[in-house]
Design an enzyme around this catalytic site. Structure first.
Site, short mmCIF file in Angstrom:
data_model
loop_
_atom_site.label_atom_id
_atom_site.label_comp_id
_atom_site.label_asym_id
_atom_site.label_seq_id
_atom_site.Cartn_x
_atom_site.Cartn_y
_atom_site.Cartn_z
N ASN A 47 14.10 -2.62 -2.78
CA ASN A 47 13.88 -2.20 -4.07
C ASN A 47 13.62 -3.31 -5.01
OD1 ASN A 47 16.70 -2.25 -3.83
ND2 ASN A 47 16.84 -0.82 -5.27
N GLU A 49 13.16 -3.13 -9.05
CA GLU A 49 13.28 -2.56 -10.41
C GLU A 49 12.60 -3.34 -11.57
OE1 GLU A 49 17.34 -1.54 -11.05
OE2 GLU A 49 17.27 0.08 -9.17
N GLU A 60 11.57 1.23 0.83
CA GLU A 60 10.63 1.73 1.83
C GLU A 60 9.10 1.63 1.62
OE1 GLU A 60 13.06 3.36 0.16
OE2 GLU A 60 13.68 5.13 1.26
N CYS A 89 13.56 8.86 -0.87
CA CYS A 89 13.18 9.64 -2.14
C CYS A 89 12.02 10.25 -1.62
CB CYS A 89 12.84 9.06 -3.40
SG CYS A 89 11.39 8.13 -3.42
N1 THU Z 1 15.23 3.55 -4.17
C1 THU Z 1 14.79 3.03 -2.99
O1 THU Z 1 14.61 1.90 -2.91
N2 THU Z 1 14.56 3.72 -2.25
C2 THU Z 1 14.64 5.20 -2.14
O2 THU Z 1 14.25 5.98 -1.17
C3 THU Z 1 15.51 6.09 -3.23
C4 THU Z 1 15.96 5.06 -4.34
C5 THU Z 1 15.78 2.63 -5.37
C6 THU Z 1 15.08 2.93 -6.40
C7 THU Z 1 15.82 2.31 -7.82
O3 THU Z 1 15.74 0.91 -7.49
C8 THU Z 1 17.28 2.77 -6.85
O4 THU Z 1 17.07 3.11 -5.53
C9 THU Z 1 18.16 3.61 -7.67
O5 THU Z 1 17.26 5.02 -7.52
#
Ligand code: THU
Length: 134
Positions: A47, A49, A60, A89
């Site tokens: 991820n 941010e 993902e 998510c």
């Molecule tokens: N996040 C993911 O990388 N994948 C998911 O399927 C759920 C959420 C990340 C997004 C954000 O950086 C952190 O997790 C918290 O939501």
């Protein structure tokens, strides 16, 4: 194509190892993903941010986009590692569904314990896919 326990464990380990590169200064929730193609290659993602929070990209989707950028669109499975084995998510489920609802989605915690193993169709029943477009 069914994965052996060893293949699953290998995929989880790759996701766990890449997780350290997650850029998550705001949520502190680091996510690592490892996407196995039908050709046997593995693409990683984390991820990423952003100070403008909604711009964040999930692990993902990073893995899927990297695979596609390398000419790969056929996937067997994805392993997602977080602190607690959290679920992917909705946006990531939809992005994966573009490439097949039979993809195996494995979630695991930071100790590589598998928390859930489900086909994408179970995670996104009734998914809108390319077949829905006229
Ligand atoms: N996040 C993911 O990388 N994948 C998911 O399927 C759920 C959420 C990340 C997004 C954000 O950086 C952190 O997790 C918290 O939501």
């Amino acid at each position: 194509m069914n994965l052996s326990q060893e293949q699953k464990a290998d995929l989880v380990r790759i996701a766990k190892n890449v997780r350290k590169w997650a850029y998550a200064p705001y949520s502190k929730y680091k996510v690592g993903a490892a996407l196995l193609t039908e050709s046997g290659k593995v693409y990683e993602g984390v991820n990423v941010e952003n100070a403008a929070f909604p711009v964040t990209n999930c692990a993902e989707r990073t893995a899927v986009f990297t695979a596609v950028a390398n000419g790969e669109t056929k996937f067997q499975a994805i392993a997602v590692v977080t602190e607690n084995g959290g679920a992917p998510c909705g946006s990531c489920r939809q992005v994966l569904a573009e490439f097949g609802t039979e993809i195996l989605v494995i979630t695991a915690d930071e100790h590589e314990n598998i928390v859930s193993e489900k086909k994408l169709i179970e995670l996104l029943p009734g998914a809108f896919t390319p077949a829905d477009l006229p």
